[in-house]
Design a protein around this motif. Structure first.
Motif, PDB file in Angstrom:
ATOM      1  N   ASN A  96      77.437  96.044  46.544  1.00  0.00           N
ATOM      2  CA  ASN A  96      76.534  96.503  45.487  1.00  0.00           C
ATOM      3  C   ASN A  96      75.474  95.466  45.140  1.00  0.00           C
ATOM      4  O   ASN A  96      74.305  95.796  44.945  1.00  0.00           O
ATOM      5  CB  ASN A  96      77.342  96.886  44.237  1.00  0.00           C
ATOM      6  N   GLU A  97      75.909  94.202  45.081  1.00  0.00           N
ATOM      7  CA  GLU A  97      74.976  93.123  44.737  1.00  0.00           C
ATOM      8  C   GLU A  97      73.916  92.956  45.838  1.00  0.00           C
ATOM      9  O   GLU A  97      72.723  92.813  45.547  1.00  0.00           O
ATOM     10  CB  GLU A  97      75.777  91.824  44.547  1.00  0.00           C
ATOM     11  N   CYS A  99      72.850  95.189  48.009  1.00  0.00           N
ATOM     12  CA  CYS A  99      71.932  96.343  47.997  1.00  0.00           C
ATOM     13  C   CYS A  99      70.960  96.226  46.821  1.00  0.00           C
ATOM     14  O   CYS A  99      69.755  96.474  46.965  1.00  0.00           O
ATOM     15  CB  CYS A  99      72.712  97.655  47.894  1.00  0.00           C
ATOM     16  N   ARG A 100      71.496  95.839  45.672  1.00  0.00           N
ATOM     17  CA  ARG A 100      70.666  95.738  44.473  1.00  0.00           C
ATOM     18  C   ARG A 100      69.587  94.654  44.651  1.00  0.00           C
ATOM     19  O   ARG A 100      68.408  94.878  44.362  1.00  0.00           O
ATOM     20  CB  ARG A 100      71.575  95.390  43.279  1.00  0.00           C
ATOM     21  N   GLU A 101      69.997  93.493  45.171  1.00  0.00           N
ATOM     22  CA  GLU A 101      69.022  92.404  45.348  1.00  0.00           C
ATOM     23  C   GLU A 101      67.982  92.772  46.405  1.00  0.00           C
ATOM     24  O   GLU A 101      66.780  92.577  46.190  1.00  0.00           O
ATOM     25  CB  GLU A 101      69.745  91.092  45.701  1.00  0.00           C
ATOM     26  N   ALA A 103      66.966  95.658  47.303  1.00  0.00           N
ATOM     27  CA  ALA A 103      66.056  96.677  46.779  1.00  0.00           C
ATOM     28  C   ALA A 103      65.022  96.030  45.848  1.00  0.00           C
ATOM     29  O   ALA A 103      63.849  96.426  45.833  1.00  0.00           O
ATOM     30  CB  ALA A 103      66.840  97.757  46.031  1.00  0.00           C
ATOM     31  N   SER A 104      65.432  95.006  45.118  1.00  0.00           N
ATOM     32  CA  SER A 104      64.500  94.356  44.177  1.00  0.00           C
ATOM     33  C   SER A 104      63.451  93.527  44.920  1.00  0.00           C
ATOM     34  O   SER A 104      62.341  93.343  44.432  1.00  0.00           O
ATOM     35  CB  SER A 104      65.265  93.486  43.174  1.00  0.00           C
ATOM     36  N   ALA A 136      76.810 102.625  46.729  1.00  0.00           N
ATOM     37  CA  ALA A 136      76.023 101.395  46.565  1.00  0.00           C
ATOM     38  C   ALA A 136      74.548 101.663  46.871  1.00  0.00           C
ATOM     39  O   ALA A 136      73.652 101.148  46.191  1.00  0.00           O
ATOM     40  CB  ALA A 136      76.575 100.296  47.468  1.00  0.00           C
ATOM     41  N   SER A 140      71.588 101.485  43.935  1.00  0.00           N
ATOM     42  CA  SER A 140      70.562 100.448  44.072  1.00  0.00           C
ATOM     43  C   SER A 140      69.197 101.028  44.428  1.00  0.00           C
ATOM     44  O   SER A 140      68.172 100.394  44.196  1.00  0.00           O
ATOM     45  CB  SER A 140      70.967  99.469  45.173  1.00  0.00           C
ATOM     46  N   LEU A 142      68.345 101.353  47.454  1.00  0.00           N
ATOM     47  CA  LEU A 142      67.969 100.746  48.744  1.00  0.00           C
ATOM     48  C   LEU A 142      67.889 101.831  49.816  1.00  0.00           C
ATOM     49  O   LEU A 142      68.774 102.675  49.924  1.00  0.00           O
ATOM     50  CB  LEU A 142      69.016  99.699  49.155  1.00  0.00           C
TER      51      LEU A 142
END
Ligand code: C2E
Ligand code: MG
Ligand code: MG
Ligand code: MG
Length: 284
Positions: A96-97, A99-101, A103-104, A136, A140, A142
């Motif tokens: 999750n982290e 994918c989140r990063e 995507a950012s 995830a 996110s 992504l």
């Protein structure tokens, strides 16, 4: 005499086991706390395309930052996490982290880089990997084509049918897969035949002495040719020198990852590196 020695021996053994069990319990509760207190961090190691010379992605690698500031390597806590089952929530957090990063990064103006995440065999045994990955991606935002999942032999060794089913389902969504540490497994060739993967990741043990060892030269050439014959991309890990880069380029290897291009680094440093690279490319 012999009898009492035996009893002492047993007692010493029991005490040793007890000590070990207690150490494991402590590490276990420490790790639970680490997860709860958000002491885990991801570092990112660049993956570079040899044809363009550009960073095309990064492997996400977990570290445990203790409250005293120490950075613990995954080799020192993941094996225990696999035994206790804590690897499942840890892996879910990593996925999750990452994918989140990733995507950012695109929202911050970076190109759509790929992010590679390592999976554990325990996940396939204990959870619906397909659903966890789709969740995830959904959470996110992504693009699924930017996520690559790295598989190791322990995943490919068991429960083949179920794993193949999960891989196919995720591939249909655009997620890609690589075989990590390729060439070191019991039956690397059968993995290539049985599993729908997109990339082979040559293990760093074959790269280390590439310049001196003619066996390694032959093995690297064979893996690159095997991959390309099967329409798979090939990446080499553990690339530390310009000479190794030159060799891999001459052999037609597609991508490289290793200390030569960058150690695993905090996300902010990785973003800076990609930005600086873009500036260099523009002024060239
Ligand atoms: P791996 O997937 O084979 O990861 C690459 C490892 O090689 C990383 O070690 C990286 O720091 C190291 N490395 C990269 N380039 C070089 C180089 O040029 N020279 C040398 N000597 N080493 C290099 P790290 O981060 O300590 O990770 C070790 C292993 O831990 C990884 O091996 C991976 O299997 C596992 N791991 C790391 N993060 C995760 C995770 O989030 N989930 C799971 N399941 N496993 C993880
Ligand atoms: Mg890996
Ligand atoms: Mg390896
Ligand atoms: Mg690897």
């Amino acid at each position: 005499r012999a009898k009492s020695d035996g009893r002492d021996g047993t007692r010493a053994f029991a005490a040793e086991m007890d000590k070990k069990a207690r150490a494991i319990t402590v590490l276990d509760s420490d790790m639970r706390r680490a997860l709860a207190k958000k002491e885990l961090v991801l570092h990112y190691q660049p993956q570079v395309n040899l044809a363009s010379g550009r960073i095309v992605g990064a492997e996400a690698l977990v570290r445990w930052r203790k409250d005293n500031g120490d950075l613990v390597s995954p080799a020192d806590f993941l094996p225990q996490a696999e035994e206790s089952g804590l690897i499942v929530p840890i892996s879910e957090w990593v996925l999750n982290e990452a994918c989140r990063e990733a995507a950012s990064w695109t929202r911050d103006g970076l190109p759509p880089l790929r992010v590679a995440v390592n999976l554990s065999a325990i996940q396939f045994r204990k959870q619906n990997v397909e659903q966890v990955v789709l969740d995830a991606l959904g959470a996110s935002g992504l693009e699924s084509g930017r996520l690559e999942l790295e598989l190791t032999e322990t995943i490919l060794l068991h429960d083949t049918e179920r794993v193949v089913h999960s891989l196919r389902a995720l591939q249909a969504h655009g997620v890609t897969f690589s075989i990590d540490d390729f060439g070191t497994g019991y039956s690397s060739l059968s993995y290539v035949r049985n599993f729908p993967v997109n990339r082979l990741k040559i293990d760093r043990s074959f790269i280390r002495n590439l310049r001196e060892d003619s066996n390694d030269v032959a093995i690297v050439r064979a893996i690159v040719n095997l991959g390309h014959s099967l329409n798979l991309d090939v990446i080499a890990e553990g690339v530390e020198t310009a000479a190794q880069v030159g060799h891999l380029r001459a052999e037609g290897c597609d991508e490289v990852q290793g200390f030569y291009f960058g150690r695993p680094m905090p996300a902010a440093d990785f973003i800076d590196l990609v930005r600086r690279e873009a500036v260099v490319a523009q002024s060239a």
